[in-house]
Scaffold this active site. Structure first.
Site, PDB file in Angstrom:
ATOM      1  CE  LYS A 243      -2.330   1.692   3.771  1.00  0.00           C
ATOM      2  NZ  LYS A 243      -2.306   3.166   3.895  1.00  0.00           N
TER       3      LYS A 243
ATOM      4  CG  ASP B 197      -4.838   4.556   1.685  1.00  0.00           C
ATOM      5  OD1 ASP B 197      -5.975   5.029   1.495  1.00  0.00           O
ATOM      6  OD2 ASP B 197      -4.365   4.369   2.829  1.00  0.00           O
TER       7      ASP B 197
ATOM      8  CE  LYS C 135      -7.862   6.682   4.122  1.00  0.00           C
ATOM      9  NZ  LYS C 135      -6.431   6.371   4.116  1.00  0.00           N
TER      10      LYS C 135
ATOM     11  CG  ASP D 107     -12.549  18.114  -5.328  1.00  0.00           C
ATOM     12  OD1 ASP D 107     -13.514  18.877  -5.541  1.00  0.00           O
ATOM     13  OD2 ASP D 107     -11.387  18.508  -5.207  1.00  0.00           O
TER      14      ASP D 107
ATOM     15  CB  THR E 125     -10.888   3.364  12.371  1.00  0.00           C
ATOM     16  OG1 THR E 125      -9.630   3.632  11.747  1.00  0.00           O
ATOM     17  CG2 THR E 125     -11.569   2.220  11.662  1.00  0.00           C
TER      18      THR E 125
ATOM     19  NE  ARG F  11      -0.643  -2.604  15.822  1.00  0.00           N
ATOM     20  CZ  ARG F  11      -0.792  -1.997  14.633  1.00  0.00           C
ATOM     21  NH1 ARG F  11      -1.041  -2.703  13.547  1.00  0.00           N
ATOM     22  NH2 ARG F  11      -0.678  -0.689  14.528  1.00  0.00           N
TER      23      ARG F  11
ATOM     24  NE  ARG G 260       1.992   1.946  13.266  1.00  0.00           N
ATOM     25  CZ  ARG G 260       1.139   2.680  13.958  1.00  0.00           C
ATOM     26  NH1 ARG G 260       1.600   3.565  14.821  1.00  0.00           N
ATOM     27  NH2 ARG G 260      -0.152   2.550  13.787  1.00  0.00           N
TER      28      ARG G 260
HETATM   29  O1  C5P Z   1       1.034   0.504  11.220  1.00  0.00           O
HETATM   30  P1  C5P Z   1      -0.407   0.066  11.085  1.00  0.00           P
HETATM   31  O2  C5P Z   1      -0.564  -1.434  10.933  1.00  0.00           O
HETATM   32  O3  C5P Z   1      -1.284   0.634  12.162  1.00  0.00           O
HETATM   33  O4  C5P Z   1      -0.843   0.705   9.687  1.00  0.00           O
HETATM   34  C1  C5P Z   1      -2.156   0.635   9.225  1.00  0.00           C
HETATM   35  C2  C5P Z   1      -2.275   1.339   7.910  1.00  0.00           C
HETATM   36  O5  C5P Z   1      -3.644   1.386   7.558  1.00  0.00           O
HETATM   37  C3  C5P Z   1      -1.785   2.782   7.897  1.00  0.00           C
HETATM   38  O6  C5P Z   1      -1.263   3.047   6.588  1.00  0.00           O
HETATM   39  C4  C5P Z   1      -3.038   3.587   8.132  1.00  0.00           C
HETATM   40  O7  C5P Z   1      -2.987   4.865   7.544  1.00  0.00           O
HETATM   41  C5  C5P Z   1      -4.083   2.729   7.427  1.00  0.00           C
HETATM   42  N1  C5P Z   1      -5.453   2.905   7.894  1.00  0.00           N
HETATM   43  C6  C5P Z   1      -5.863   2.692   9.200  1.00  0.00           C
HETATM   44  N2  C5P Z   1      -7.183   2.860   9.547  1.00  0.00           N
HETATM   45  C7  C5P Z   1      -8.071   3.239   8.633  1.00  0.00           C
HETATM   46  C8  C5P Z   1      -7.671   3.453   7.312  1.00  0.00           C
HETATM   47  C9  C5P Z   1      -6.342   3.270   6.971  1.00  0.00           C
HETATM   48  O8  C5P Z   1      -5.062   2.332  10.043  1.00  0.00           O
HETATM   49  N3  C5P Z   1      -9.328   3.376   8.983  1.00  0.00           N
END
Ligand code: C5P
Length: 232
Positions: A32, A59, A61, A64, A119, A181, A211
């Site tokens: 992504k 991504d 988003k 407009d 979220t 996670r 992460r």
């Molecule tokens: O590091 P982590 O696993 O939290 O990354 C999640 C990814 O998903 C990030 O790029 C974040 O911007 C994206 N994301 C999110 N929640 C959303 C939409 C996108 O965490 N509702």
């Protein structure tokens, strides 16, 4: 719909991104590219990662007026990404225009999914700042239905919502879920999280993992663990 793990390449430069991707040697994970990397490096980063053989979820988003989004999507369709997105709150007219713009002359196009409510938006904030007085779950499901009616392929949602999105929009309506996670991992700033195994049980089609893979001591091992738990 093939289940897959998408790695969120939340890096600030092409150099850091390639240093990370080089660790994967022969493997070509689905990646992504978000605003940070795209705004830093421009469309060339998409072309370069594509040339290396990765599938790409761009991504950005979009949100407009329909005509502007249609034209923006027409440009993105030339980048040959596999998936891209927009905000469902831009209305069905905007989503329909986006689909039109994204569809190439030969009729092919990337998967187009909608963000429902971010979220990071709480029900309280949605009420006070956006003046939306319905429960947030109802709003998310309504936006998902609007996206389906506009002809989109799916939504970005919390893994906790993926099951209900499939119930109301059909099992072929794609759910792409961040907030994943490992059971023994650090949650970071994500609040409502699920393990890859739980996301699989609930029926997510794609999990977006940042992460837990990018910051792992061994990112390739973390990616492989994710694939084992989510794809099986
Ligand atoms: O590091 P982590 O696993 O939290 O990354 C999640 C990814 O998903 C990030 O790029 C974040 O911007 C994206 N994301 C999110 N929640 C959303 C939409 C996108 O965490 N509702």
């Amino acid at each position: 719909m093939g289940r897959d793990v998408i790695i969120a390449c939340d890096f600030a430069s092409a150099e850091d991104t390639f240093k990370f991707l080089d660790k994967f040697e022969g493997k070509k994970p689905f990646v992504k590219i978000g605003m940070e990397l795209y705004y830093a490096e421009g469309p060339s980063i998409v072309r370069e990662i594509k040339k290396r053989g990765h599938k790409i979820f761009l991504d950005l988003k979009l949100h407009d007026i329909p005509n502007t989004v249609k034209k923006g999507m027409a440009v993105l369709s030339k980048l040959d990404v596999d998936m891209t997105n927009l905000h469902a709150s831009g209305t069905k007219a905007m989503m329909e225009a986006a689909l039109e713009g994204l569809t190439r002359p030969d009729g092919t196009r990337p998967i187009l999914i909608a963000v429902t409510q971010l979220t990071s938006t709480s029900e309280e904030r949605m009420k006070s700042d956006l003046l939306i007085n319905e429960p947030i779950d109802k709003v998310v499901m309504h936006y998902a239905k609007c996206a389906k009616e506009a002809g989109l392929d799916g939504v970005v949602c919390s893994p906790l919502e993926a099951g209900r999105v499939h119930d109301s929009c059909g099992k072929d309506f794609v759910t792409v879920t961040p907030g994943v996670r490992f059971a023994d991992g650090d949650k970071g700033d994500q609040v409502r999280v699920m393990t890859p195994e739980e996301a699989k049980k609930i029926g997510s089609d794609y999990i977006v993992v940042g992460r837990p893979i990018t910051a792992a001591a061994d990112p390739v091992a973390a990616y492989e663990r994710c694939c084992r738990e989510f794809i099986g």
